[in-house]
Design an enzyme around this catalytic site. Sequence first.
Site, PDB file in Angstrom:
ATOM      1  N   ASP A 100      24.008  39.063 -38.985  1.00 19.02           N
ATOM      2  CA  ASP A 100      25.252  39.442 -38.304  1.00 19.02           C
ATOM      3  C   ASP A 100      25.066  39.507 -36.790  1.00 19.02           C
ATOM      4  OD1 ASP A 100      26.823  39.581 -40.495  1.00 19.02           O
ATOM      5  OD2 ASP A 100      27.070  41.752 -40.535  1.00 19.02           O
ATOM      6  N   ASP A 116      15.474  46.351 -45.024  1.00 19.94           N
ATOM      7  CA  ASP A 116      15.990  46.301 -43.661  1.00 19.94           C
ATOM      8  C   ASP A 116      15.059  45.463 -42.799  1.00 19.94           C
ATOM      9  OD1 ASP A 116      18.184  47.772 -44.255  1.00 19.94           O
ATOM     10  OD2 ASP A 116      17.470  49.648 -43.381  1.00 19.94           O
ATOM     11  N   ASP A 126      13.165  45.903 -40.312  1.00 19.67           N
ATOM     12  CA  ASP A 126      11.862  46.369 -39.858  1.00 19.67           C
ATOM     13  C   ASP A 126      10.946  46.752 -41.021  1.00 19.67           C
ATOM     14  OD1 ASP A 126      13.752  48.473 -40.258  1.00 19.67           O
ATOM     15  OD2 ASP A 126      12.310  49.883 -39.426  1.00 19.67           O
ATOM     16  N   ASP A 181      24.814  52.930 -48.920  1.00 18.55           N
ATOM     17  CA  ASP A 181      23.765  53.011 -49.930  1.00 18.55           C
ATOM     18  C   ASP A 181      23.947  54.229 -50.829  1.00 18.55           C
ATOM     19  OD1 ASP A 181      23.277  54.760 -47.853  1.00 18.55           O
ATOM     20  OD2 ASP A 181      21.370  53.879 -47.281  1.00 18.55           O
TER      21      ASP A 181
END
Length: 563
Positions: A146, A205, A207, A299
């Site tokens: 995105d 994610d 990282d 989530d």
Amino acid sequence: MGVSEEAARVWAELPVRVDWAAAAAQCASLWAHARALLVAPAVRVLVLLSLAMTVMILAEKLFVCAVCLAVRALRLGPDRRYRWEPIGGGVGDEEEESGSGHGAKYPMVLVQIPMYNEREVYKLSIGAACELEWPSERFMIQVLDDSTDPVVKDLVETECQRWKSKGVNIKYEVRGNRKGYKAGALKEGLKHDYVEDCEYIAMFDADFQPEPDFLLRAVPFLVHNPEIALVQARWKFVNSGECLLTRFQEMSLDYHFKYEQEAGSSLHSFFGFNGTAGVWRIAAIDDAGGWKDRTTVEDMDLAVRAMLQGWKFVYVGDIKVKSELPSTFKAYRFQQHRWSCGPANLFKKMMVEILENKKVSLWSKIYLWYNFFFVGKVAAHTVTFIYYCCAIPVSVLLPEIQIPLWGVVYIPTLITLLKALGTPSSFHLVILWVLFENVMSLHRIKAAASGLLDAGGRVNEWVVTEKLGDTSKAKPGANGSDDVKVIDVKLTEPLVPKLVKRRARFWERYNCSELFVGTCILLCGFYDLLFAKKGYYIFLFLQGTAFLVVGFGYVGTLPHCNA
């Protein structure tokens, strides 16, 4: 005659004279009456509510620790509570490469990596995902980008093409807008035709760096236990020793994973999905209604809806996934706002739905409503600020207010010791950690209140947590490839002309709310030392100083600036 002299003459001729001593006495009398009738009763109610919530929090901590100690003493790990068997044979066997023999037993797995301008860490996450041990024809990687920075988008797409040329089944997906933020990206990713063949989704994610055997260890729980919807792994922090801010975060998150998640998984087969480092059953996601963007904790929203449909969750603490902690205070503050506002807002939207649900037991609904949401997401933030940063400081100004010793010393100390069990190696920092957590409660209670009231412009605010690429400091070869460990991205041309740096205003350079609260607490400490003599001044001096330290920006690392 001048104007001033004329005014003085008129004032002297007035028959009215002000008796300042009498006025002061009158004001003192009014304050005494107001204090007795309004202020003291209000503060007394505040103290009683705070003490009640403190006892509730202590009971919750004792219960959680007792459950986890029992699980460890009886060795009731997830592999004992659920069936777990390795899938197929070795991944490198020739028959598995062809999709025959044991390799045919491997289910189709989709690995999703949502990204947003992840310049510093995109290589790490993509590289780690591409090196997962699983038959190459039985899993695919989906990078959901995105990014709004065209340079970063080109870099991420190039990296995906590089791995694709090596034979990795990787898809680079973009969409025309950022509607729904992360939830919108994940939802859009499931609409592609090639996802129809997938049974499970592993989410990371940008990282996060899973170990190569992540899928081999996590997916069997889902394959052999059809009632399980989610397998959650533990986070491992590669930059926890960078500064005090990251050490404090490690202490809080270690307790969350080692005790809160473990207890929820062991006793209720439910916990809040952490949004990453987990594997979902796609059928469970569909059964729960899919991803929704009505809050900033998509989530947790999905996890609660899946639980209300009767699905079970399992937390596997032995599976650890490397990740990065925010090391700047600004990034951490935005993250905590989202983590505090979102759950409170979700609680407001689902409290009736939870009580009316017919698919789960009354015990599960009580746990979800009272323990998971009210105590964990609302009371914990409320009591920390109102009690330790408001009620106790103000009580030194009111002789009528007497807080029992057990409420000031014994119970808070016991709660702190229980939470410190998560990271024994940082026990020497426990006092500083508690003071910092009290400072952060200022932001958390504001966020929780805005979420409960659904008020303010920041209820659905989503600010992506800044990542500085500190995961690159991990030891080389940790996931089998050195070439994904090096950050070699350079911006050759600036996206916008360099602007003349303006002088930052005071309220932009410093955290004014912390400075104000810290000053008030210090003044209360001096009043207690000189007049009230209640003995709270040591705590008040320490807590006030902690607010000032944060207020002046002496916490965390300085943000990285691009040249």
